[in-house]
Motif scaffolding. Structure first.
Motif, mmCIF file in Angstrom:
data_model
loop_
_atom_site.group_PDB
_atom_site.id
_atom_site.type_symbol
_atom_site.label_atom_id
_atom_site.label_comp_id
_atom_site.label_asym_id
_atom_site.label_seq_id
_atom_site.Cartn_x
_atom_site.Cartn_y
_atom_site.Cartn_z
ATOM 1 N N SER A 1 37.810 30.391 41.433
ATOM 2 C CA SER A 1 38.778 31.052 42.299
ATOM 3 C C SER A 1 40.186 30.771 41.808
ATOM 4 N N TRP A 2 41.011 31.835 41.742
ATOM 5 C CA TRP A 2 42.414 31.670 41.323
ATOM 6 C C TRP A 2 43.332 32.625 42.064
ATOM 7 N N ARG A 3 42.912 33.065 43.226
ATOM 8 C CA ARG A 3 43.740 33.904 44.079
ATOM 9 C C ARG A 3 43.336 33.650 45.523
ATOM 10 N N ARG B 1 39.535 33.869 46.083
ATOM 11 C CA ARG B 1 38.952 34.982 45.332
ATOM 12 C C ARG B 1 39.028 34.661 43.848
ATOM 13 N N GLY B 2 38.122 35.247 43.089
ATOM 14 C CA GLY B 2 38.085 35.118 41.637
ATOM 15 C C GLY B 2 37.568 36.416 41.067
ATOM 16 N N ALA B 3 36.862 36.339 39.962
ATOM 17 C CA ALA B 3 36.309 37.556 39.354
ATOM 18 C C ALA B 3 35.139 38.059 40.188
ATOM 19 N N PHE B 4 35.101 39.347 40.435
ATOM 20 C CA PHE B 4 34.015 39.961 41.185
ATOM 21 C C PHE B 4 33.318 41.002 40.317
ATOM 22 N N CYS C 1 40.447 39.475 40.976
ATOM 23 C CA CYS C 1 40.766 38.431 40.002
ATOM 24 C C CYS C 1 42.255 38.334 39.682
ATOM 25 N N LEU C 2 43.117 38.846 40.543
ATOM 26 C CA LEU C 2 44.554 38.806 40.270
ATOM 27 C C LEU C 2 45.041 37.374 40.085
ATOM 28 N N ALA C 3 45.892 37.195 39.092
ATOM 29 C CA ALA C 3 46.486 35.891 38.806
ATOM 30 C C ALA C 3 47.926 36.105 38.369
ATOM 31 N N ARG D 1 45.237 41.329 36.285
ATOM 32 C CA ARG D 1 43.782 41.243 36.427
ATOM 33 C C ARG D 1 43.251 40.332 35.327
ATOM 34 N N ALA D 2 42.846 39.119 35.728
ATOM 35 C CA ALA D 2 42.438 38.086 34.774
ATOM 36 C C ALA D 2 41.217 38.482 33.966
ATOM 37 N N CYS D 3 40.413 39.413 34.470
ATOM 38 C CA CYS D 3 39.239 39.839 33.712
ATOM 39 C C CYS D 3 39.616 40.763 32.560
ATOM 40 N N LEU D 4 40.822 41.317 32.575
ATOM 41 C CA LEU D 4 41.262 42.230 31.523
ATOM 42 C C LEU D 4 42.291 41.625 30.575
ATOM 43 N N VAL D 5 42.975 40.578 31.002
ATOM 44 C CA VAL D 5 44.054 39.995 30.198
ATOM 45 C C VAL D 5 43.466 38.963 29.237
ATOM 46 N N PRO D 6 43.664 39.145 27.930
ATOM 47 C CA PRO D 6 43.171 38.148 26.981
ATOM 48 C C PRO D 6 43.950 36.846 27.115
#
Length: 131
Positions: A72-74, A83-86, A95-97, A106-111
């Motif tokens: 979780s990072w939000r 909340r974290g990655a769903f 997954c917003l950070a 969106r942490a799932c898209l940002v390298p």
């Protein structure tokens, strides 16, 4: 509040000794000898809420956080729920950070990149604009 777990804490996902699993290092995918984008090259670190997190080239921030046991990072705007990655594909926005001071990534898209500063996003991530 962040929810953290330790690696290997139950579940029935394939792994060493399980059907469909791999005897390779934890977190590796595919068969031996097939290197994916996150399997090659030397790792690096970025910080998450002031703590170092190890990442591999090609990993998203969410993948690196998962690998480090951070789930979780939000927190939500109304009730502060974690909340974290769903979805893992950038559709759900769970997954917003805040990355390098910019909220709503969106942490799932940002390298993940060496030296990035990632922080838990509370609410809508724009608290400094509401003052």
């Amino acid at each position: 509040m962040r929810v953290r777990t330790t690696a290997g804490s139950g579940g029935s996902a394939p792994g060493p000794g399980r059907p469909g699993g791999s005897a390779g290092p934890a977190g590796s995918a595919g068969s031996a000898g097939s290197a994916g984008p996150a399997d090659s090259g030397a790792g690096f670190e970025f910080s998450f809420d002031g703590l170092p997190v190890r990442a591999l080239p090609g990993q998203s921030i969410a993948a690196a956080l998962w690998a480090a046991g951070v789930l979780s990072w939000r927190t939500t705007r109304l009730n502060g729920r974690p909340r974290g990655a769903f979805c893992g594909i950038g559709s759900c926005y769970d997954c917003l950070a805040t990355v390098n001071g910019a909220p709503n990534n969106r942490a799932c898209l940002v390298p993940a990149r060496p030296g990035d500063t990632v922080t838990t996003q509370e609410g809508n991530g724009r608290a400094r604009l509401q003052e």
